[in-house]
Design a protein around this motif. Structure first.
Motif, PDB file in Angstrom:
ATOM      1  N   GLN A   1     -24.374  30.803  77.326  1.00 15.92           N
ATOM      2  CA  GLN A   1     -25.303  29.765  77.773  1.00 15.92           C
ATOM      3  C   GLN A   1     -24.631  28.410  77.604  1.00 15.92           C
ATOM      4  OE1 GLN A   1     -29.436  30.098  76.551  1.00 15.92           O
ATOM      5  NE2 GLN A   1     -29.605  27.886  76.308  1.00 15.92           N
ATOM      6  N   TYR A   2     -24.722  27.573  78.626  1.00 12.92           N
ATOM      7  CA  TYR A   2     -24.108  26.254  78.566  1.00 12.92           C
ATOM      8  C   TYR A   2     -24.932  25.317  77.687  1.00 12.92           C
ATOM      9  CZ  TYR A   2     -21.399  27.958  82.537  1.00 12.92           C
ATOM     10  OH  TYR A   2     -20.580  28.701  83.347  1.00 12.92           O
ATOM     11  N   GLN A   3     -24.271  24.318  77.136  1.00 10.81           N
ATOM     12  CA  GLN A   3     -24.957  23.372  76.255  1.00 10.81           C
ATOM     13  C   GLN A   3     -25.970  22.532  77.025  1.00 10.81           C
ATOM     14  OE1 GLN A   3     -21.832  21.123  74.339  1.00 10.81           O
ATOM     15  NE2 GLN A   3     -21.517  22.677  72.764  1.00 10.81           N
TER      16      GLN A   3
ATOM     17  N   TRP B   1     -30.985  16.800  87.670  1.00 12.05           N
ATOM     18  CA  TRP B   1     -30.638  16.016  86.480  1.00 12.05           C
ATOM     19  C   TRP B   1     -30.132  16.978  85.410  1.00 12.05           C
ATOM     20  CZ3 TRP B   1     -33.975  11.309  84.723  1.00 12.05           C
ATOM     21  CH2 TRP B   1     -33.444  10.754  83.555  1.00 12.05           C
ATOM     22  N   TYR B   2     -28.818  16.946  85.157  1.00  8.53           N
ATOM     23  CA  TYR B   2     -28.229  17.709  84.059  1.00  8.53           C
ATOM     24  C   TYR B   2     -28.280  16.868  82.787  1.00  8.53           C
ATOM     25  CZ  TYR B   2     -25.884  21.188  87.096  1.00  8.53           C
ATOM     26  OH  TYR B   2     -25.600  22.188  87.977  1.00  8.53           O
ATOM     27  N   ASP B   3     -28.628  17.501  81.674  1.00 12.77           N
ATOM     28  CA  ASP B   3     -28.606  16.787  80.396  1.00 12.77           C
ATOM     29  C   ASP B   3     -28.829  17.791  79.270  1.00 12.77           C
ATOM     30  OD1 ASP B   3     -28.623  14.529  78.564  1.00 12.77           O
ATOM     31  OD2 ASP B   3     -29.309  13.334  80.277  1.00 12.77           O
ATOM     32  N   THR B   4     -28.930  17.273  78.050  1.00 12.08           N
ATOM     33  CA  THR B   4     -29.172  18.144  76.900  1.00 12.08           C
ATOM     34  C   THR B   4     -30.605  18.686  76.969  1.00 12.08           C
ATOM     35  OG1 THR B   4     -29.992  16.347  75.509  1.00 12.08           O
ATOM     36  CG2 THR B   4     -27.596  16.760  75.503  1.00 12.08           C
ATOM     37  N   PRO B   5     -30.847  19.845  76.336  1.00 11.48           N
ATOM     38  CA  PRO B   5     -32.205  20.394  76.336  1.00 11.48           C
ATOM     39  C   PRO B   5     -33.240  19.429  75.777  1.00 11.48           C
ATOM     40  CG  PRO B   5     -30.643  22.065  75.620  1.00 11.48           C
ATOM     41  CD  PRO B   5     -29.879  20.778  75.725  1.00 11.48           C
TER      42      PRO B   5
ATOM     43  N   ALA C   1     -31.103  38.061  87.364  1.00  8.75           N
ATOM     44  CA  ALA C   1     -30.241  37.915  86.193  1.00  8.75           C
ATOM     45  C   ALA C   1     -30.606  38.853  85.056  1.00  8.75           C
ATOM     46  CB  ALA C   1     -30.288  36.466  85.716  1.00  8.75           C
ATOM     47  N   GLU C   2     -31.886  39.181  84.913  1.00  8.13           N
ATOM     48  CA  GLU C   2     -32.322  40.098  83.853  1.00  8.13           C
ATOM     49  C   GLU C   2     -32.500  41.507  84.423  1.00  8.13           C
ATOM     50  OE1 GLU C   2     -32.354  39.141  80.847  1.00  8.13           O
ATOM     51  OE2 GLU C   2     -32.183  36.972  81.175  1.00  8.13           O
ATOM     52  N   SER C   3     -31.629  41.895  85.296  1.00  8.88           N
ATOM     53  CA  SER C   3     -31.744  43.125  86.077  1.00  8.88           C
ATOM     54  C   SER C   3     -32.159  44.357  85.277  1.00  8.88           C
ATOM     55  CB  SER C   3     -30.405  43.411  86.767  1.00  8.88           C
ATOM     56  OG  SER C   3     -30.402  44.674  87.382  1.00  8.88           O
ATOM     57  N   GLN C   4     -33.277  44.925  85.690  1.00  7.13           N
ATOM     58  CA  GLN C   4     -33.749  46.176  85.097  1.00  7.13           C
ATOM     59  C   GLN C   4     -32.800  47.324  85.429  1.00  7.13           C
ATOM     60  OE1 GLN C   4     -37.481  47.461  86.753  1.00  7.13           O
ATOM     61  NE2 GLN C   4     -37.876  48.971  85.142  1.00  7.13           N
ATOM     62  N   VAL C   5     -32.273  47.317  86.644  1.00 11.25           N
ATOM     63  CA  VAL C   5     -31.347  48.376  87.056  1.00 11.25           C
ATOM     64  C   VAL C   5     -30.067  48.315  86.228  1.00 11.25           C
ATOM     65  CG1 VAL C   5     -29.920  49.216  88.970  1.00 11.25           C
ATOM     66  CG2 VAL C   5     -32.290  48.516  89.382  1.00 11.25           C
TER      67      VAL C   5
ATOM     68  N   PHE D   1     -34.423  24.295  83.806  1.00 15.23           N
ATOM     69  CA  PHE D   1     -33.967  25.668  83.688  1.00 15.23           C
ATOM     70  C   PHE D   1     -32.650  25.705  82.930  1.00 15.23           C
ATOM     71  CE2 PHE D   1     -32.991  23.850  87.820  1.00 15.23           C
ATOM     72  CZ  PHE D   1     -31.623  24.056  87.970  1.00 15.23           C
ATOM     73  N   THR D   2     -32.456  26.801  82.194  1.00 15.36           N
ATOM     74  CA  THR D   2     -31.230  26.973  81.423  1.00 15.36           C
ATOM     75  C   THR D   2     -30.089  27.345  82.353  1.00 15.36           C
ATOM     76  OG1 THR D   2     -31.820  29.280  81.002  1.00 15.36           O
ATOM     77  CG2 THR D   2     -32.459  27.659  79.334  1.00 15.36           C
TER      78      THR D   2
END
Length: 389
Positions: free
Chosen positions: A180-182, A224-228, A164-168, A265-266
């Motif tokens: 970014q999702y909530q 488990w999805y939830d708020t940060p 995701a943070e591709s250097q290329v 993870f975000t």
């Protein structure tokens, strides 16, 4: 000079290298962090993927699946989705004439299986551990790459399979769109007192889904999805406290269990504005990341590989403008459309279920109940999820 240099030897990068080597191209594979070797005594990794049957077929064709299967995989044949127990949709592989919907496999196992298959090819050169320090490219010359030991590589095409943070991607100046999702997600590895059935399920709540993904033997992964803030507090708890929280917030689980590990993870949506520039190709997460709601992330990456290999199967002149045009028209454009469609579908699903609006709640429960009895429509959705249509 190499035909292709691939930055990243993870699941997608290693499988891309396999396909290109099998087609007879010379490949340089740059791997920054070699994976830990497999041992059957190791506990399951936190990072795992739902591998569709289409992806299994590709990995089998590339010669990697036999190595993966020889380590450990978990087949599953059913998928259940619900918000209210009375309004649920059950997907069963036999409805479309298959024994399985797919497999749950640890990411490292897939990576190691591809690495094992690559040992059969003498047209693959490994640079491991190694990291790219500098990339020099223009629209007419081969790509020049400098590694962290000051050695240099030259290739006709540099493939970014570096996540995701591709250097290329960044070096090529390719922009991305997204957000970014909530919510965030936490993966929790658990061990039950008995083997878990080969059915995965997902319950929707206003705070986000709760899911169970069966693994080998008695192991499973809970999502488990939830708020940060909620997940941050959960991460501070002891394993015994996390178990109590799971019992309080999840549907009934199949027996007693022990919490082994967890990580949050975000959730970020990213889509590259281009997959192909002169000398540069993006595949997998370097080109797109998606809400993992339906487990389609790495499967989209494997679809990228299949499309890319199809373009290159006739061995075009890699330095020609014709090859560039083919890659843009027959790889980039259709894959961008397909990936954007899947992203939008997952976002729509996510938005529809991640709230507690009364009328919408009635509507979505009605749709889930209807979907359970929808016959051909349900079968088509199932085939698409399996990557078979």
């Amino acid at each position: 000079m190499f035909d292709f240099c691939i930055n990243g030897a993870g699941m997608v990068g290693a499988a891309t290298a396999l396909g290109l080597a099998r087609a007879g191209y010379s490949v340089a594979l740059i791997e920054q962090r070699p994976p830990q070797p497999f041992s059957a005594e190791q506990p399951p990794d936190l990072r795992m993927s739902a591998i569709s049957m289409a992806s299994v077929n590709l990995l089998d064709e590339l010669g990697a699946w036999s190595h993966i299967e020889a380590m450990r995989v978990r087949p599953y044949h059913g998928l259940s989705v619900w918000e209210h127990p009375d309004c649920r949709t059950d997907f069963v592989a036999q409805e479309v004439g298959y024994d399985l919907l797919g497999y749950f496999v640890e990411n490292r196992i897939i990576q190691l299986g591809c690495h094992a298959a690559l040992k059969s090819y003498d047209n693959v050169t490994w640079f491991s551990p190694a990291r790219i320090e500098h990339i020099e490219r223009n629209d007419t010359q081969p790509v020049q790459i400098t590694l962290d030991d000051n050695s240099t590589l030259t290739c006709q095409w540099l493939i970014g399979a570096d996540g995701a943070e591709s250097q290329v991607r960044q070096a090529a100046g390719i922009g991305i769109s997204g957000w970014q999702y909530q919510q965030q997600a936490m993966g929790i590895t658990v061990q039950f007192d008995e083997p878990v059935d080969g059915i995965t399920w997902q319950q929707f709540t206003p705070q986000g889904p709760r899911a169970l993904l069966p693994m080998h033997e008695n192991f499973a992964s809970l999502i488990w999805y939830d708020t940060p803030d909620i997940l941050k507090d959960l991460k501070r708890q002891s394993n015994a406290q996390i178990k109590e929280s799971i019992v309080a917030h999840f549907p009934p689980l199949p027996g007693d269990f022990e919490v082994l590990n967890c990580a949050a993870f975000t959730l970020i949506r990213r889509h590259a504005s281009q997959y192909v520039l002169p000398g540069v190709i993006l595949v997998g997460d370097a080109a797109h990341t998606i809400n993992p709601l339906a487990g389609q992330g790495v499967n989209l990456g494997f679809k990228d590989i299949k499309a890319l290999l199809a373009v290159l199967s006739d061995k075009p002149d890699l330095a020609s403008t014709t090859c560039l045009k083919m890659l843009q028209e027959d790889y980039e454009q259709p894959r961008q459309r397909d990936n954007a469609l899947m992203m939008s579908a997952m976002d729509g699903f996510y938005s529809t279920f991640s709230n507690d609006v009364g009328p919408l709640k009635l509507l979505r429960n009605g749709l889930l109940k209807l979907a359970h009895h929808s016959g051909p429509v349900k079968q088509q959705v199932l085939k698409y999820a399996m990557g078979l249509s």
